[in-house]
Design an enzyme around this catalytic site. Sequence first.
Site, PDB file in Angstrom:
ATOM      1  CD  GLU A  44     119.001   5.775  53.756  1.00 40.71           C
ATOM      2  OE1 GLU A  44     119.143   4.651  53.743  1.00 40.71           O
ATOM      3  OE2 GLU A  44     118.089   6.390  52.818  1.00 40.71           O
ATOM      4  N   GLY A  65     122.574  13.197  51.588  1.00 36.53           N
ATOM      5  CA  GLY A  65     123.525  13.588  50.499  1.00 36.53           C
ATOM      6  C   GLY A  65     123.792  14.985  50.384  1.00 36.53           C
ATOM      7  NE  ARG A 118     118.955  19.994  42.643  1.00 34.73           N
ATOM      8  CZ  ARG A 118     118.490  21.168  42.953  1.00 34.73           C
ATOM      9  NH1 ARG A 118     119.186  22.176  42.862  1.00 34.73           N
ATOM     10  NH2 ARG A 118     117.520  21.035  43.598  1.00 34.73           N
ATOM     11  CE1 TYR A 154     114.065  17.355  39.695  1.00 37.73           C
ATOM     12  CE2 TYR A 154     116.193  18.310  40.385  1.00 37.73           C
ATOM     13  CZ  TYR A 154     115.419  16.968  40.124  1.00 37.73           C
ATOM     14  OH  TYR A 154     115.884  15.844  40.371  1.00 37.73           O
ATOM     15  CB  CYS A 162     119.876  21.117  20.154  1.00 42.37           C
ATOM     16  SG  CYS A 162     121.828  21.444  19.327  1.00 42.37           S
TER      17      CYS A 162
HETATM   18  C1  LIG Z   1     118.392  10.287  47.351  1.00 41.19           C
HETATM   19  C2  LIG Z   1     117.990   9.312  48.400  1.00 41.19           C
HETATM   20  C3  LIG Z   1     118.714   9.911  49.765  1.00 41.19           C
HETATM   21  C4  LIG Z   1     119.361  11.244  49.844  1.00 41.19           C
HETATM   22  O1  LIG Z   1     118.769  12.110  49.567  1.00 41.19           O
HETATM   23  P1  LIG Z   1     119.339  13.760  49.729  1.00 41.19           P
HETATM   24  O2  LIG Z   1     118.166  14.715  49.479  1.00 41.19           O
HETATM   25  O3  LIG Z   1     120.516  13.925  49.003  1.00 41.19           O
HETATM   26  O4  LIG Z   1     119.770  14.030  51.258  1.00 41.19           O
HETATM   27  C5  LIG Z   1     118.745   9.083  50.986  1.00 41.19           C
HETATM   28  N1  LIG Z   1     118.384   7.864  50.792  1.00 41.19           N
HETATM   29  C6  LIG Z   1     117.346   7.338  49.917  1.00 41.19           C
HETATM   30  C7  LIG Z   1     116.758   6.213  49.880  1.00 41.19           C
HETATM   31  C8  LIG Z   1     117.423   8.262  48.486  1.00 41.19           C
HETATM   32  O5  LIG Z   1     116.778   7.600  47.515  1.00 41.19           O
END
Ligand SMILES: *Cc1c(COP(=O)(O)O)cnc(C)c1O
Length: 421
Positions: free
Chosen positions: A272, A274, A310, A314, A341
């Site tokens: 999963e 992103g 970010r 961070y 601000c």
């Molecule tokens: C945020 C998240 C992702 C994706 O994380 P990336 O760092 O963008 O790859 C996948 N699974 C879950 C459950 C998440 O909370």
Amino acid sequence: MTDKTLPFSRDRLEAIARDYPTPFHIYDEKAIRENARCLLKRFAWNSGFKEFFAVKATPNPFLLKILHSEGLGADCSSLPELILAEKSGIHGEEIMFSSNDTPADEFKKARSLGATINLDDFSHIDFLDQCCGTPELVSIRYNPGRRREGGFIMGQPEEAKFGFTHDQVFEGLRKLQSLGAKRFGLHSFLASNELNPQYFVDTAEMLFDLAVQVGKKLDIRIEFVNISGGIGIPYRPEDTAVDLSVVSDGIHAVYDRIIRGGPLHPLSLFMECGRVITGPYGYLVSRVLHIKDTYKKYVGLDACMANLMRPAIYGAYHHVTVPGKEDRPHDHVYDLTGSLCENRDKFAIDRRLPLIEVGDLVVIHDAGAHGHAMGFNYNGKLRSAELLLREDGTVMPIRRPETIEDYFATLDWNALEQFHG
Ligand SMILES: *Cc1c(COP(=O)(O)O)cnc(C)c1O
């Protein structure tokens, strides 16, 4: 080392900015498609391999459609994200619902879409059963606690709010089976923006081992393991991208040792991700409004941390290019600021750049994931537009910029007039 080039020239970007005023986010469709294809090719040895794009990283339905057309599913964790997947034509087991602290209406929606529900907690088993029945296919999120400690960005697994303990995985699977579940998967997510390929191999191995233990202790055959997301990207030019063939070959070898030849084969591998899918292929484009010379030199942009938070939250590095000045000597040192601000509203601190002038365009790299998505309205700031640089070089708006009317949309001006303090 990572090349920080742009998919457009200064002249092309100026032309785009004439049609779509800055600031805006722009995504490179060609690069996103090529990257998605490359990922799927790397893992083709696993016949059930699936990447569920983490919608929260870049929740734009145009991008979801592009990724879906390349064979990616969607990983959702809220009701609006489920609706985004649905509107993008993604249904059924192409949706992974990896939520936590989940409200009943979100489970209901996930069930109605036929999404694979990935449960975060033992107590959610009864909660789900009571709100909408136990599905046939269900996944469990595993938190190894002390079994796996180290320098995780999310902190020690034992301190993380996510997932079932080791014992709860077994109890949970047994309970789900008694409630009618027939197909099962295991999931784990322990690191974020991780650049070490071995981490992902280790996570797959941990889940393969767990799947084998489940098979021995219970009359349950795990059909997939989901090593989730967290693959990092080279934000700094001196960083090296995660070599996905190293991750894939490593997992393949562990698979052959633990799974192939046993009753779990064929076991599907899910992800999963992103950030690694869209992150490097999105740019925040901004224009210089002011140059300020006090104790330091400040470049004031028309973007601010509401467009990309970010760096501010961070201290994250994002590479900056001044288009048209790439080859000039980087002999000036600037802080690049927004207009919030908040003193933390800086995209870069003490950055060596070429001489910058008012009116220059400034491009902030690697804003394609966890960028626009994390936007907010604090200080009356409006979220910017999102544009798509198509494969044929044309530009298409995929989200208009917010207006002041949008900002005020949740207020009732008539009620205010009637209200006398
Ligand atoms: C945020 C998240 C992702 C994706 O994380 P990336 O760092 O963008 O790859 C996948 N699974 C879950 C459950 C998440 O909370």
